[in-house]
Design an enzyme around this catalytic site. Structure first.
Site, PDB file in Angstrom:
ATOM      1  N   ASN A 158       0.806  -1.211   0.000  1.00 38.96           N
ATOM      2  CA  ASN A 158       0.000   0.000   0.000  1.00 38.96           C
ATOM      3  C   ASN A 158       0.844   1.268   0.000  1.00 38.96           C
ATOM      4  O   ASN A 158       0.339   2.352  -0.288  1.00 38.96           O
ATOM      5  CB  ASN A 158      -0.937   0.003   1.211  1.00 38.96           C
ATOM      6  CG  ASN A 158      -0.170   0.097   2.526  1.00 38.96           C
ATOM      7  OD1 ASN A 158       0.973  -0.340   2.607  1.00 38.96           O
ATOM      8  ND2 ASN A 158      -0.793   0.660   3.542  1.00 38.96           N
ATOM      9  N   HIS A 218      -3.456  -9.928   5.248  1.00 37.38           N
ATOM     10  CA  HIS A 218      -3.120  -8.515   5.413  1.00 37.38           C
ATOM     11  C   HIS A 218      -2.803  -7.989   4.012  1.00 37.38           C
ATOM     12  O   HIS A 218      -1.657  -8.049   3.557  1.00 37.38           O
ATOM     13  CB  HIS A 218      -1.919  -8.345   6.347  1.00 37.38           C
ATOM     14  CG  HIS A 218      -2.114  -8.935   7.708  1.00 37.38           C
ATOM     15  ND1 HIS A 218      -2.674  -8.242   8.753  1.00 37.38           N
ATOM     16  CD2 HIS A 218      -1.846 -10.187   8.184  1.00 37.38           C
ATOM     17  CE1 HIS A 218      -2.719  -9.017   9.827  1.00 37.38           C
ATOM     18  NE2 HIS A 218      -2.226 -10.206   9.503  1.00 37.38           N
ATOM     19  N   THR A 219      -3.845  -7.496   3.325  1.00 36.43           N
ATOM     20  CA  THR A 219      -3.674  -7.104   1.923  1.00 36.43           C
ATOM     21  C   THR A 219      -2.710  -5.942   1.764  1.00 36.43           C
ATOM     22  O   THR A 219      -2.110  -5.786   0.690  1.00 36.43           O
ATOM     23  CB  THR A 219      -5.027  -6.736   1.303  1.00 36.43           C
ATOM     24  OG1 THR A 219      -5.646  -5.697   2.082  1.00 36.43           O
ATOM     25  CG2 THR A 219      -5.951  -7.944   1.266  1.00 36.43           C
ATOM     26  N   CYS A 220      -2.559  -5.106   2.794  1.00 35.19           N
ATOM     27  CA  CYS A 220      -1.625  -3.980   2.689  1.00 35.19           C
ATOM     28  C   CYS A 220      -0.188  -4.456   2.547  1.00 35.19           C
ATOM     29  O   CYS A 220       0.661  -3.759   1.984  1.00 35.19           O
ATOM     30  CB  CYS A 220      -1.742  -3.085   3.922  1.00 35.19           C
ATOM     31  SG  CYS A 220      -3.378  -2.375   4.149  1.00 35.19           S
ATOM     32  N   PHE A 221       0.085  -5.663   3.089  1.00 31.65           N
ATOM     33  CA  PHE A 221       1.452  -6.181   3.065  1.00 31.65           C
ATOM     34  C   PHE A 221       1.580  -7.433   2.193  1.00 31.65           C
ATOM     35  O   PHE A 221       2.633  -8.061   2.181  1.00 31.65           O
ATOM     36  CB  PHE A 221       1.910  -6.511   4.495  1.00 31.65           C
ATOM     37  CG  PHE A 221       1.690  -5.393   5.463  1.00 31.65           C
ATOM     38  CD1 PHE A 221       2.435  -4.235   5.384  1.00 31.65           C
ATOM     39  CD2 PHE A 221       0.718  -5.497   6.452  1.00 31.65           C
ATOM     40  CE1 PHE A 221       2.240  -3.198   6.281  1.00 31.65           C
ATOM     41  CE2 PHE A 221       0.508  -4.465   7.351  1.00 31.65           C
ATOM     42  CZ  PHE A 221       1.271  -3.303   7.265  1.00 31.65           C
TER      43      PHE A 221
END
Length: 722
Positions: A665, A688-691
């Site tokens: 992100n 954890h889609t941000c990572f």
């Protein structure tokens, strides 16, 4: 407006260069290889007309159409001026055929290039073809000669005005809808339900929503009627979000409505209650604006949102019923896609009733395409389209259509064009540019054009592989509930800050210590701009009592208000082609796969560019659980692999250079990561889609891992069996 012998022509405006003065302008027709769009085999013809300089709204002027064989009078539309281009539609039975081309050879003038001697051959490019010419005796470089052009070569493809092959549009004959009947049910009002209160139950294989009659009491029997299948069917699986929101049939008006059930199976009404971070949800809603008289787009509580439960065509003929939609929801993605295409084929206007012929110039592709498509009505949007690139020999047997969709979508979503920007959370996804109006005066027309392209692409089974959108846009297209968690996919920093404010209040802190008000500050074209979340928000302090409203205001602003006009244009364009109710069979992850296609995932590249942390840090890929994980993923079909990618990264898109450049992100490269955790920390895999990370518990068997992983991946939008 155009009148000739009592018949009317329709107009649509677009800004272009003015025509020459003191002439009767000639329209650009869709026929032949001229720019435009025409309904072939139908009863109308469409032409592009330049408004002469000095003409004002309401004033009439003359224009030649149909290769100059006819003069019509045109009344300048409102809000148009001299120098603009408008599009007029004229009854085709009133349009004489243009004069036929003279029989015999077709001649053209060419200039002999430098260095060519008599008897020597040179090549010229004429009418989209390379033609060999022999220099005549007594001629030399710089001399103009006339050459006879050979007839066009026969290409092995369908003529642009021939009907499609049977295999292309015969699938709708195989899609059978359910035979239905109106059945009467008798049920008992559940305990605790008051008059006027709604309750849900299963009837005829469908979940239905019933409103308790004014004079009924708990324990009393009431009757209602419902459309059901005449065949013997198993209980239907209904689409259900991870947050518990699920669609149901509202018996009172046969519309689909979102409801949320508590642990006891009772309906929870969230309308009008204090904002709840975990449970509150909102759905976009079209409503009339009383002050302007136009349609407005707002967010309403999900339990107040509803849509039609059947699908009708442009003649209001029912194509499929609520029973068909309910049964389709339980299908696999591949089965849904096939069923959806079959219904679209039934909605498609028959070839003999007319088809659309769209001619565009390659170097003006976007402008020509937008003007053509935006002039069409719903019936024409659902006709079969044939494309022609002017001065090119290609005949549309499918390849030109794919190229047209791909090129137009690539131009529209290119951030340089100004309509979209890359998501701050996921560089593979696109979000609407809030400043698009400052960069393009016609941005709303282009957004509606983009919506129509998306709808028509789905309608015609075309793909838009470069048009991966942020998650909440797919939810808007589906009318799916949007929750606070969706904000994490828009701006992770804002999402976390809001949660910290809420946690500070819940831990006993005084939110007034943070000196917040109901405003947000955003950068617009390099300048900071303060936006009020509520009227007079700059003077309204955030307190412990109104912190929920503050969070709700932020959510509303970022998922809709900041791009409301652009979003509404996309939705209106999309629904010009696809009925909203037909989309209820999909979830937002499936819609991305349907629109962009399933990614071509290189498993070797994925594994080689995976990092391991936590309990996997020592053994890395040699850990038993990691080995099981990759075995399971290898066995997945392409759809399930794409769903796993969506679960872990937020999108099904794979960077063109592979997993080695997968971004997080913050815009930096963040490799896909498997993070090992103990079973007492979490029972199911979590993402954890941000990572681009999956927390993977240390399961004791491959079977247990396979079961829990599939459950987690499908949990974003799973099914509920009752």
């Amino acid at each position: 407006m155009v009148w000739r012998r009592g018949k009317q022509a329709l107009t649509k405006s677009n800004s272009q260069q003015p025509p020459a003065r003191n002439t009767v302008p000639e329209a650009s027709s869709a026929a032949g290889s001229e720019v435009g769009v025409r309904s072939v085999g139908g009863n109308t013809a469409t032409f592009r007309v330049s408004i002469p300089p000095g003409v004002v709204p309401g004033q009439e002027f003359q224009v030649r159409v149909n290769s100059g064989t006819r003069i019509v009078r045109v009344r300048c539309p409102r809000n148009c001026r001299g120098g603009q281009i408008i599009q007029i539609t004229v009854p085709v039975d009133d349009v004489p055929e243009p004069p036929s081309e003279p029989q015999g050879p077709n001649f053209a003038s060419v200039t002999i290039p430098p260095g060519i001697r008599p008897g020597q051959t040179f090549t010229v490019h004429l009418q989209g073809r390379n033609i060999n010419v022999t220099c005549p005796v007594g001629c030399g470089p710089g001399i103009s000669i006339r050459v006879a052009l050979p007839p066009p070569e026969v290409v092995n493809a369908n003529n642009i005005d021939r009907p499609p092959e049977e295999t292309g549009r015969s699938m709708h004959n195989e899609i059978k809808t359910a035979d239905t009947r109106i059945q009467t049910f008798e049920v008992q009002v559940p305990r605790g339900v008051r008059p006027g209160q709604s309750f849900a139950l299963m009837a005829g294989g469908q979940r239905v929503l019933i409103s308790c009659p004014p004079n009924a009491q708990p324990g009393q029997k009431i009757r209602f009627k419902l459309q059901t299948s005449t065949g013997q069917t198993a209980p239907t699986k209904f689409l259900k979000g991870r947050d518990g929101w699920t669609r149901t049939m509202r018996v009172s008006d046969q519309r689909l409505q979102w409801i949320r059930l508590d642990e006891d199976g009772k309906i929870v009404n969230y309308s009008g209650i204090t904002f709840d971070v975990e449970k509150s949800a909102y759905v976009r809603h079209f409503s009339p604006n009383n002050s302007s008289g136009e349609t407005d787009l707002t967010l309403i509580s999900a339990d107040r949102s509803s849509c039609a439960s059947n699908v009708v065509d442009h003649l209001n003929k029912e194509i499929c019923t609520s029973v068909d939609l309910a049964e389709a929801q339980s299908k696999t993605f591949e089965e849904k896609a096939a069923w959806f295409s079959g219904i679209c084929n039934k909605l498609c206007v028959d070839w003999n009733a007319g088809h659309m012929r769209i001619n565009v110039r390659r170097d003006h592709l976007l402008e020509d395409s937008m003007l053509a498509v935006m002039s069409l009505g719903q019936e024409e949007l659902r006709k079969i389209w044939r494309f022609e690139f002017i001065d090119e020999l290609g005949v549309d047997a499918g390849g030109l259509a794919r190229e047209w969709f791909q090129l137009n979508s690539e131009k529209l979503v290119n951030p340089d064009f100004g309509l979209f920007t890359f998501s701050a959370v996921n560089q593979m996804c696109l979000q609407i540019n809030p400043s698009s109006g400052l960069l393009n005066d016609e941005h709303l027309d282009y957004f509606r054009f983009f919506g129509r392209i998306m709808g028509k692409a789905l309608f015609d089974r075309q793909l838009l592989p470069t048009a991966h959108l942020v998650r909440h846009m797919y939810k808007h297209l589906l009318g799916w509930p949007i929750t606070m968690s969706d904000l994490e996919f828009i701006d992770t920093e804002v999402y976390r800050s809001l949660l910290q404010v809420k946690q500070y209040q819940e831990s006993g802190g005084d939110v007034t210590d943070l000196y917040l008000d109901f405003t947000v500050t955003e950068e617009v074209m390099g300048e900071s701009k303060v936006i009020e979340l509520v009227p007079d928000g700059s003077s309204l302090e955030v307190t412990n009592e109104n912190v929920g409203e503050f969070m709700e205001g932020n959510l509303r602003h970022r998922v809709l208000d900041v791009t409301k006009k652009q979003t509404m244009s996309i939705l209106l364009g999309f629904y010009d082609v696809i009925p909203e109710s037909l989309m209820t069979i999909f979830d937002f992850n499936e819609l991305e796969l349907l629109m962009c296609g399933k990614p071509n995932i290189d498993m070797e590249d994925w594994q080689q560019n995976t990092e391991y942390s936590g309990e996997f840090e020592i053994c890395q890929s040699n850990h038993q659980v990691v080995d099981w994980f990759w075995q399971i993923v290898e066995d997945y079909d392409s759809s399930m692999k794409a769903r796993l990618l969506q679960f872990s990264t937020g999108t099904s898109g794979v960077p063109s250079r592979g997993f080695s450049v997968l971004q997080g992100n913050d815009g930096n490269v963040r490799p896909f990561t498997l993070h090992g955790v103990m079973l007492d920390q979490c029972l199911y895999p979590r993402a954890h889609t941000c990572f681009n990370r999956i927390d993977l518990p240390l399961f004791t068997s491959r079977e247990d891992l396979e079961e829990k992983l599939k459950f987690s991946v499908m949990m974003e939008s799973t099914f509920d069996m009752e």
